[in-house]
Motif scaffolding. Structure first.
Motif, PDB file in Angstrom:
ATOM      1  N   VAL A   4       0.765  -1.355   0.010  1.00 16.78           N
ATOM      2  CA  VAL A   4      -0.022  -0.121   0.039  1.00 16.78           C
ATOM      3  C   VAL A   4       0.863   1.097  -0.042  1.00 16.78           C
ATOM      4  CG1 VAL A   4      -1.755   1.172   1.290  1.00 16.78           C
ATOM      5  CG2 VAL A   4      -2.114  -1.011   1.148  1.00 16.78           C
ATOM      6  N   ASP A   5       1.967   1.275   0.907  1.00 17.15           N
ATOM      7  CA  ASP A   5       2.976   2.401   0.768  1.00 17.15           C
ATOM      8  C   ASP A   5       3.547   2.704  -0.619  1.00 17.15           C
ATOM      9  OD1 ASP A   5       2.545   2.985   3.490  1.00 17.15           O
ATOM     10  OD2 ASP A   5       4.255   2.007   4.275  1.00 17.15           O
ATOM     11  N   ASP A   6       3.842   1.502  -1.350  1.00 21.40           N
ATOM     12  CA  ASP A   6       4.344   1.777  -2.739  1.00 21.40           C
ATOM     13  C   ASP A   6       3.451   2.480  -3.533  1.00 21.40           C
ATOM     14  OD1 ASP A   6       7.009   0.661  -2.014  1.00 21.40           O
ATOM     15  OD2 ASP A   6       6.353  -1.087  -2.807  1.00 21.40           O
ATOM     16  N   ILE A   7       2.059   1.932  -3.626  1.00 23.44           N
ATOM     17  CA  ILE A   7       1.063   2.585  -4.144  1.00 23.44           C
ATOM     18  C   ILE A   7       0.884   4.190  -3.909  1.00 23.44           C
ATOM     19  CG2 ILE A   7      -1.410   2.300  -4.809  1.00 23.44           C
ATOM     20  CD1 ILE A   7      -0.988  -0.780  -4.647  1.00 23.44           C
ATOM     21  N   LYS A   8       0.895   4.076  -2.571  1.00 28.80           N
ATOM     22  CA  LYS A   8       0.508   5.506  -1.910  1.00 28.80           C
ATOM     23  C   LYS A   8       1.434   6.534  -2.621  1.00 28.80           C
ATOM     24  CE  LYS A   8       0.204   7.826   2.463  1.00 28.80           C
ATOM     25  NZ  LYS A   8       1.452   8.641   2.677  1.00 28.80           N
ATOM     26  N   GLY A   9       2.641   5.969  -2.697  1.00 30.22           N
ATOM     27  CA  GLY A   9       4.034   6.894  -3.382  1.00 30.22           C
ATOM     28  C   GLY A   9       3.595   7.405  -4.647  1.00 30.22           C
ATOM     29  N   LYS A  10       2.724   6.629  -5.329  1.00 25.46           N
ATOM     30  CA  LYS A  10       2.526   7.057  -6.798  1.00 25.46           C
ATOM     31  C   LYS A  10       1.317   8.084  -6.829  1.00 25.46           C
ATOM     32  CE  LYS A  10       5.654   3.997  -7.800  1.00 25.46           C
ATOM     33  NZ  LYS A  10       6.775   4.287  -8.166  1.00 25.46           N
ATOM     34  N   MET A  11       0.858   8.562  -5.807  1.00 27.39           N
ATOM     35  CA  MET A  11      -0.564   9.245  -5.679  1.00 27.39           C
ATOM     36  C   MET A  11      -0.293  10.799  -5.288  1.00 27.39           C
ATOM     37  SD  MET A  11      -3.482   6.793  -4.198  1.00 27.39           S
ATOM     38  CE  MET A  11      -3.917   5.289  -5.224  1.00 27.39           C
ATOM     39  N   ASP A  12       0.949  11.209  -5.320  1.00 28.35           N
ATOM     40  CA  ASP A  12       1.091  12.706  -5.162  1.00 28.35           C
ATOM     41  C   ASP A  12       0.411  13.541  -6.130  1.00 28.35           C
ATOM     42  OD1 ASP A  12       2.749  11.864  -2.983  1.00 28.35           O
ATOM     43  OD2 ASP A  12       4.784  12.205  -3.757  1.00 28.35           O
ATOM     44  N   GLY A  13      -0.233  14.566  -5.599  1.00 30.50           N
ATOM     45  CA  GLY A  13      -0.754  15.604  -6.530  1.00 30.50           C
ATOM     46  C   GLY A  13      -2.100  14.925  -7.186  1.00 30.50           C
ATOM     47  N   ILE A  14      -2.590  14.007  -6.750  1.00 27.71           N
ATOM     48  CA  ILE A  14      -3.727  13.164  -7.502  1.00 27.71           C
ATOM     49  C   ILE A  14      -4.808  13.761  -6.656  1.00 27.71           C
ATOM     50  CG2 ILE A  14      -5.110  11.199  -7.820  1.00 27.71           C
ATOM     51  CD1 ILE A  14      -2.526  11.700  -9.864  1.00 27.71           C
ATOM     52  N   ASP A  15      -6.306  14.112  -7.275  1.00 26.90           N
ATOM     53  CA  ASP A  15      -7.283  14.424  -6.880  1.00 26.90           C
ATOM     54  C   ASP A  15      -8.401  13.367  -7.067  1.00 26.90           C
ATOM     55  OD1 ASP A  15      -6.691  17.412  -6.501  1.00 26.90           O
ATOM     56  OD2 ASP A  15      -6.585  17.222  -8.761  1.00 26.90           O
ATOM     57  N   ALA A  16      -8.565  12.549  -7.877  1.00 30.77           N
ATOM     58  CA  ALA A  16      -9.302  11.505  -7.895  1.00 30.77           C
ATOM     59  C   ALA A  16      -8.563  10.196  -8.477  1.00 30.77           C
ATOM     60  CB  ALA A  16     -10.536  11.930  -8.917  1.00 30.77           C
ATOM     61  N   VAL A  17      -9.305   9.147  -8.160  1.00 29.93           N
ATOM     62  CA  VAL A  17      -8.684   7.956  -8.701  1.00 29.93           C
ATOM     63  C   VAL A  17      -9.839   7.131  -9.507  1.00 29.93           C
ATOM     64  CG1 VAL A  17      -7.627   5.613  -8.271  1.00 29.93           C
ATOM     65  CG2 VAL A  17      -6.879   7.600  -6.935  1.00 29.93           C
ATOM     66  N   VAL A  18      -9.486   6.476 -10.587  1.00 39.07           N
ATOM     67  CA  VAL A  18     -10.348   5.615 -11.505  1.00 39.07           C
ATOM     68  C   VAL A  18      -9.589   4.086 -11.565  1.00 39.07           C
ATOM     69  CG1 VAL A  18     -11.466   4.811 -13.407  1.00 39.07           C
ATOM     70  CG2 VAL A  18     -11.353   7.379 -12.789  1.00 39.07           C
ATOM     71  N   PHE A  19     -10.119   3.203 -10.965  1.00 40.10           N
ATOM     72  CA  PHE A  19      -9.614   1.862 -10.866  1.00 40.10           C
ATOM     73  C   PHE A  19     -10.396   1.066 -12.067  1.00 40.10           C
ATOM     74  CE2 PHE A  19      -9.190  -2.621  -9.898  1.00 40.10           C
ATOM     75  CZ  PHE A  19      -7.835  -2.565  -9.556  1.00 40.10           C
ATOM     76  N   THR A  20      -9.698   0.776 -13.216  1.00 36.03           N
ATOM     77  CA  THR A  20     -10.101   0.100 -14.175  1.00 36.03           C
ATOM     78  C   THR A  20      -9.257  -1.029 -14.728  1.00 36.03           C
ATOM     79  OG1 THR A  20     -11.017   0.180 -16.585  1.00 36.03           O
ATOM     80  CG2 THR A  20      -9.337   1.828 -15.900  1.00 36.03           C
ATOM     81  N   ALA A  21      -8.218  -1.436 -13.722  1.00 35.97           N
ATOM     82  CA  ALA A  21      -7.581  -2.538 -13.932  1.00 35.97           C
ATOM     83  C   ALA A  21      -8.168  -3.801 -13.713  1.00 35.97           C
ATOM     84  CB  ALA A  21      -6.493  -2.524 -13.007  1.00 35.97           C
ATOM     85  N   GLY A  22      -7.330  -4.817 -14.494  1.00 37.86           N
ATOM     86  CA  GLY A  22      -7.799  -6.066 -14.220  1.00 37.86           C
ATOM     87  C   GLY A  22      -6.654  -7.172 -14.465  1.00 37.86           C
ATOM     88  N   SER A  23      -6.813  -8.330 -14.012  1.00 38.88           N
ATOM     89  CA  SER A  23      -5.635  -9.365 -14.204  1.00 38.88           C
ATOM     90  C   SER A  23      -5.936  -9.706 -15.745  1.00 38.88           C
ATOM     91  CB  SER A  23      -6.045 -10.708 -13.215  1.00 38.88           C
ATOM     92  OG  SER A  23      -7.122 -10.934 -13.388  1.00 38.88           O
ATOM     93  N   GLY A  24      -6.934  -9.798 -16.344  1.00 40.04           N
ATOM     94  CA  GLY A  24      -6.931 -10.337 -17.777  1.00 40.04           C
ATOM     95  C   GLY A  24      -7.501 -11.730 -17.859  1.00 40.04           C
ATOM     96  N   GLY A  25      -8.264 -12.034 -18.973  1.00 38.39           N
ATOM     97  CA  GLY A  25      -8.779 -13.205 -19.216  1.00 38.39           C
ATOM     98  C   GLY A  25      -7.846 -14.372 -19.366  1.00 38.39           C
ATOM     99  N   SER A  26      -6.500 -14.227 -19.751  1.00 41.18           N
ATOM    100  CA  SER A  26      -5.759 -15.356 -19.771  1.00 41.18           C
ATOM    101  C   SER A  26      -4.968 -15.601 -18.335  1.00 41.18           C
ATOM    102  CB  SER A  26      -4.670 -15.005 -20.816  1.00 41.18           C
ATOM    103  OG  SER A  26      -3.796 -13.905 -20.080  1.00 41.18           O
ATOM    104  N   THR A  27      -5.252 -14.962 -17.268  1.00 41.00           N
ATOM    105  CA  THR A  27      -4.802 -15.358 -15.937  1.00 41.00           C
ATOM    106  C   THR A  27      -5.646 -16.486 -15.221  1.00 41.00           C
ATOM    107  OG1 THR A  27      -5.461 -13.693 -14.808  1.00 41.00           O
ATOM    108  CG2 THR A  27      -3.423 -13.499 -15.832  1.00 41.00           C
ATOM    109  N   GLY A  28      -5.370 -17.130 -14.216  1.00 38.41           N
ATOM    110  CA  GLY A  28      -6.242 -17.769 -13.179  1.00 38.41           C
ATOM    111  C   GLY A  28      -6.636 -17.091 -12.071  1.00 38.41           C
ATOM    112  N   PRO A  29      -7.461 -17.922 -11.502  1.00 37.39           N
ATOM    113  CA  PRO A  29      -7.895 -17.382 -10.132  1.00 37.39           C
ATOM    114  C   PRO A  29      -7.300 -16.528  -9.118  1.00 37.39           C
ATOM    115  CG  PRO A  29      -9.079 -19.441 -10.626  1.00 37.39           C
ATOM    116  CD  PRO A  29      -7.954 -19.129 -11.640  1.00 37.39           C
ATOM    117  N   ASP A  30      -5.951 -17.075  -9.053  1.00 35.46           N
ATOM    118  CA  ASP A  30      -4.876 -16.522  -8.215  1.00 35.46           C
ATOM    119  C   ASP A  30      -4.678 -14.845  -8.573  1.00 35.46           C
ATOM    120  OD1 ASP A  30      -3.768 -17.304 -10.569  1.00 35.46           O
ATOM    121  OD2 ASP A  30      -1.928 -17.689  -9.644  1.00 35.46           O
ATOM    122  N   LYS A  31      -4.475 -14.756  -9.934  1.00 38.78           N
ATOM    123  CA  LYS A  31      -4.266 -13.179 -10.327  1.00 38.78           C
ATOM    124  C   LYS A  31      -5.453 -12.386 -10.098  1.00 38.78           C
ATOM    125  CE  LYS A  31       0.385 -13.017 -11.350  1.00 38.78           C
ATOM    126  NZ  LYS A  31       1.061 -12.216 -10.620  1.00 38.78           N
TER     127      LYS A  31
END
Length: 218
Positions: A57-84
């Motif tokens: 979480v700290d690593d991700i937090k470090g990428k958020m300087d100066g950010i006002d809003a977040v959009v989460f549209t990431a995904g593991s993709g259809g070629s990965t398994g349940p673990d990802k």
């Protein structure tokens, strides 16, 4: 607003970057996982930040300087398994929420999945994906973030229809599809529309102009 798009290299993410640039109201900032993706966005004049949803979480937090809003549209993709799926679509999403809260960022838009709130609608072939989306959405709704959860239907690579159907009216249609670019347009329109704050809704193509449809949310 400076809008961090987590999963910016995905198809909806790329459309969202283009829509925000085209509209000029908000500044898109891409959160991506590969150096070549950073260069690709920078080549078209978009700031990009290298990050990993499996990092702390700290690593991700470090990428958020100066950010006002977040959009989460990431995904593991259809070629990965349940673990990802578990690590990206659920834990990765929750870590981004935790990082946003820790950075004092209030606005958060989540791209979920059609019917993720209703177990009876889950596709058995991709059930782990629905489980991940379901519980990530619940974590977001239980947070202090000013959220909007968008649950699009079957995603298509088609030209924008620019008209949609949302929420309860969804039962009135037999077509549960929507172009990816229109999902991006709904995200963009939701960012500062207070009618969408702390709302979750299914989304398909319909007959209502996007802003009109969002303004009907209660």
């Amino acid at each position: 607003m400076n809008v961090l798009i987590v999963g910016a290299n995905g198809q909806i993410g790329q459309h969202l970057v283009d829509v925000l640039k085209e509209e000029g109201k908000h500044t898109p900032i891409a959160f991506v996982r590969k150096e070549e993706q950073v260069k690709s966005f920078e080549d078209k004049g978009v700031e990009a930040r290298l990050g990993d949803l499996e990092a702390s979480v700290d690593d991700i937090k470090g990428k958020m300087d100066g950010i006002d809003a977040v959009v989460f549209t990431a995904g593991s993709g259809g070629s990965t398994g349940p673990d990802k799926t578990l690590l990206i679509d659920l834990d990765g999403a929750v870590k981004v929420m935790e990082a946003a809260e820790a950075n004092g960022i209030e606005r958060f838009v989540m791209v979920s999945a059609f019917g993720a709130d209703d177990r009876d609608k889950w596709n058995e072939e991709i059930k782990p994906y629905y489980v991940a989306k379901h519980y990530a959405d619940w974590w977001l709704m239980d947070s202090e973030l000013t959220y909007t959860i968008i649950r699009p239907g079957a995603l298509k690579n088609e030209d924008s229809k620019e008209t949609v159907l949302i929420k309860d009216a969804i039962e009135e249609t037999d077509d549960y599809s929507i172009p990816r670019v229109d999902v991006a347009r709904v995200i963009a329109a939701s960012l500062d529309n207070e009618k969408t704050f702390r709302q979750a809704f299914d989304l398909t193509t319909g007959d209502s102009i996007i802003e009109e449809a969002l303004n009907q949310l209660q």
